[in-house]
Design a protein around this motif. Sequence first.
Motif, PDB file in Angstrom:
ATOM      1  N   THR A  38       0.732  -0.778  -0.334  1.00  0.00           N
ATOM      2  CA  THR A  38      -0.199  -0.102  -0.242  1.00  0.00           C
ATOM      3  C   THR A  38       1.110   1.393  -0.065  1.00  0.00           C
ATOM      4  O   THR A  38       1.958   1.330   0.602  1.00  0.00           O
ATOM      5  CB  THR A  38      -1.026   0.381   1.310  1.00  0.00           C
ATOM      6  OG1 THR A  38       0.194   0.103   2.757  1.00  0.00           O
ATOM      7  CG2 THR A  38      -1.754  -0.718   1.057  1.00  0.00           C
ATOM      8  N   GLU A  65      -3.950  -1.458  -6.395  1.00  0.00           N
ATOM      9  CA  GLU A  65      -2.685  -2.562  -5.199  1.00  0.00           C
ATOM     10  C   GLU A  65      -1.876  -3.185  -6.231  1.00  0.00           C
ATOM     11  O   GLU A  65      -1.571  -3.465  -7.166  1.00  0.00           O
ATOM     12  CB  GLU A  65      -3.950  -3.570  -4.481  1.00  0.00           C
ATOM     13  CG  GLU A  65      -4.318  -3.323  -3.382  1.00  0.00           C
ATOM     14  CD  GLU A  65      -4.569  -4.452  -2.577  1.00  0.00           C
ATOM     15  OE1 GLU A  65      -6.245  -4.060  -1.523  1.00  0.00           O
ATOM     16  OE2 GLU A  65      -5.356  -5.147  -3.046  1.00  0.00           O
ATOM     17  N   THR A 109       1.147  -7.620   4.180  1.00  0.00           N
ATOM     18  CA  THR A 109       0.625  -6.299   3.857  1.00  0.00           C
ATOM     19  C   THR A 109       1.346  -5.641   4.145  1.00  0.00           C
ATOM     20  O   THR A 109       2.121  -5.166   5.582  1.00  0.00           O
ATOM     21  CB  THR A 109      -0.647  -5.385   4.811  1.00  0.00           C
ATOM     22  OG1 THR A 109      -2.201  -6.481   4.137  1.00  0.00           O
ATOM     23  CG2 THR A 109      -0.923  -4.699   3.798  1.00  0.00           C
ATOM     24  N   ASP A 111       3.626  -0.842   4.329  1.00  0.00           N
ATOM     25  CA  ASP A 111       2.912   0.070   3.943  1.00  0.00           C
ATOM     26  C   ASP A 111       4.456   0.772   3.614  1.00  0.00           C
ATOM     27  O   ASP A 111       5.006   0.700   4.421  1.00  0.00           O
ATOM     28  CB  ASP A 111       2.156   0.802   4.981  1.00  0.00           C
ATOM     29  CG  ASP A 111       2.287   2.090   5.102  1.00  0.00           C
ATOM     30  OD1 ASP A 111       2.357   2.764   3.961  1.00  0.00           O
ATOM     31  OD2 ASP A 111       0.850   1.893   5.290  1.00  0.00           O
ATOM     32  N   LYS A 121      -4.758  -9.564   4.728  1.00  0.00           N
ATOM     33  CA  LYS A 121      -5.119  -9.015   5.072  1.00  0.00           C
ATOM     34  C   LYS A 121      -5.620  -7.260   5.384  1.00  0.00           C
ATOM     35  O   LYS A 121      -6.398  -8.190   6.434  1.00  0.00           O
ATOM     36  CB  LYS A 121      -6.272  -8.368   4.139  1.00  0.00           C
ATOM     37  CG  LYS A 121      -6.147 -10.244   2.548  1.00  0.00           C
ATOM     38  CD  LYS A 121      -6.882 -10.435   1.998  1.00  0.00           C
ATOM     39  CE  LYS A 121      -6.664 -11.349   0.731  1.00  0.00           C
ATOM     40  NZ  LYS A 121      -8.340 -12.033  -0.186  1.00  0.00           N
ATOM     41  N   SER A 124      -9.820  -3.417   6.710  1.00  0.00           N
ATOM     42  CA  SER A 124     -10.694  -1.983   5.979  1.00  0.00           C
ATOM     43  C   SER A 124     -10.830  -2.463   4.861  1.00  0.00           C
ATOM     44  O   SER A 124     -11.644  -2.020   4.045  1.00  0.00           O
ATOM     45  CB  SER A 124      -9.530  -0.788   6.401  1.00  0.00           C
ATOM     46  OG  SER A 124      -8.050  -1.003   6.164  1.00  0.00           O
ATOM     47  N   ARG A 125      -9.505  -3.136   4.508  1.00  0.00           N
ATOM     48  CA  ARG A 125      -9.089  -3.695   2.540  1.00  0.00           C
ATOM     49  C   ARG A 125      -9.816  -3.872   2.060  1.00  0.00           C
ATOM     50  O   ARG A 125     -11.074  -4.069   1.008  1.00  0.00           O
ATOM     51  CB  ARG A 125      -8.068  -4.295   2.627  1.00  0.00           C
ATOM     52  CG  ARG A 125      -7.783  -4.529   1.096  1.00  0.00           C
ATOM     53  CD  ARG A 125      -6.619  -5.530   1.267  1.00  0.00           C
ATOM     54  NE  ARG A 125      -6.114  -5.903  -0.177  1.00  0.00           N
ATOM     55  CZ  ARG A 125      -6.572  -6.989  -1.057  1.00  0.00           C
ATOM     56  NH1 ARG A 125      -7.139  -7.625   0.056  1.00  0.00           N
ATOM     57  NH2 ARG A 125      -6.365  -7.847  -2.054  1.00  0.00           N
ATOM     58  N   SER A 126     -10.519  -5.440   3.491  1.00  0.00           N
ATOM     59  CA  SER A 126     -11.508  -6.241   3.093  1.00  0.00           C
ATOM     60  C   SER A 126     -12.735  -5.518   3.054  1.00  0.00           C
ATOM     61  O   SER A 126     -13.986  -6.441   2.617  1.00  0.00           O
ATOM     62  CB  SER A 126     -11.776  -7.104   4.199  1.00  0.00           C
ATOM     63  OG  SER A 126     -10.382  -8.321   4.480  1.00  0.00           O
ATOM     64  N   LEU A 128     -14.042  -2.472   2.897  1.00  0.00           N
ATOM     65  CA  LEU A 128     -13.830  -1.919   0.864  1.00  0.00           C
ATOM     66  C   LEU A 128     -14.817  -2.729   0.129  1.00  0.00           C
ATOM     67  O   LEU A 128     -15.458  -2.836  -0.404  1.00  0.00           O
ATOM     68  CB  LEU A 128     -12.714  -1.148   0.694  1.00  0.00           C
ATOM     69  CG  LEU A 128     -12.563  -0.443  -0.464  1.00  0.00           C
ATOM     70  CD1 LEU A 128     -13.841   0.517  -0.589  1.00  0.00           C
ATOM     71  CD2 LEU A 128     -11.006   0.640  -0.737  1.00  0.00           C
ATOM     72  N   LEU A 129     -13.614  -3.533   0.034  1.00  0.00           N
ATOM     73  CA  LEU A 129     -13.959  -4.353  -1.814  1.00  0.00           C
ATOM     74  C   LEU A 129     -15.190  -5.744  -1.230  1.00  0.00           C
ATOM     75  O   LEU A 129     -15.385  -5.699  -2.216  1.00  0.00           O
ATOM     76  CB  LEU A 129     -12.369  -5.663  -0.954  1.00  0.00           C
ATOM     77  CG  LEU A 129     -11.713  -4.808  -1.383  1.00  0.00           C
ATOM     78  CD1 LEU A 129     -10.810  -5.831  -1.935  1.00  0.00           C
ATOM     79  CD2 LEU A 129     -11.229  -3.865  -3.290  1.00  0.00           C
ATOM     80  N   ASN A 175     -13.257 -12.781  -0.367  1.00  0.00           N
ATOM     81  CA  ASN A 175     -12.221 -12.319   0.249  1.00  0.00           C
ATOM     82  C   ASN A 175     -11.030 -13.106   1.337  1.00  0.00           C
ATOM     83  O   ASN A 175     -10.259 -13.119   1.177  1.00  0.00           O
ATOM     84  CB  ASN A 175     -12.706 -11.372   1.804  1.00  0.00           C
ATOM     85  CG  ASN A 175     -11.879 -10.209   1.661  1.00  0.00           C
ATOM     86  OD1 ASN A 175     -11.657  -9.423   0.881  1.00  0.00           O
ATOM     87  ND2 ASN A 175     -11.707 -10.275   2.739  1.00  0.00           N
TER      88      ASN A 175
END
Length: 239
Positions: A38, A65, A109, A111, A121, A124-126, A128-129, A175
């Motif tokens: 990220t 990504e 992940t 950063d 993962k 927040s990513r999960s 969102l997707l 996911n």
Amino acid sequence: MKQNRYRVLVLVLAVICLVPAIAYTNAAEPPALVVIMTNAPADAEVSLVTAAGLVEVSKSRVAWETYYVFYHRDIGTSGEFTLQVSGNDIRYEQTVGVQYLNSYPGVITLDFAAQTIAGGKLLSRSILLVGLRVIFTLVIEGLVFYLFGFREKRSWRVFLAMNLLTQGLLNIALNGGSPLAVYLMFKLIIMEFWVFIAETAGALVLIKEHRRLRRVAFVLTANLLSLLLGGYLITVLPV
């Protein structure tokens, strides 16, 4: 005459069974580490360092990504590893402990800006997707629901509750695991079949508007479209 034919046929089958044949199979992939980066600059690069040297990396990008995938027999078996991270005139090393390597494939992940890693993962990513996929599906299936002539408030409440449950569970399941979209289409097809069964039962029992045949036709049409949409989203959005 017929007995002779049968004997010849049996003899031919026996010869075929005895003739050696060559069979090919795919060997299992070696242990892997998937790095989701990220806040990555355009020139970001990641290398995995082992006692034998650098491990070759496979780099890919989906939407916003970037993925770096490493395959090596020692991943998960020989302790921690070191990642060499570079980009935007910045270079640093990041240690990957054994706690991140206990699954196949290992997923972390990274950063880039904060120079930190997290296992798996990001939540927040999960969210969102999964949310994006559920919203897209609700829009498509809601349009089909309207075109099939459903207007009653009770019907729409059942539709929303049923699809939030089934599509939410489906996308949460998709996911899980690796972010790479390998074999996900097969998983999607299998799960959509069970979604179709569940939603058909729900439409027949809970929705009272229109005839039963129209309700089943709606569920079939909506799920075929959501299957196509889901397959498309797998190719254009991170998983």
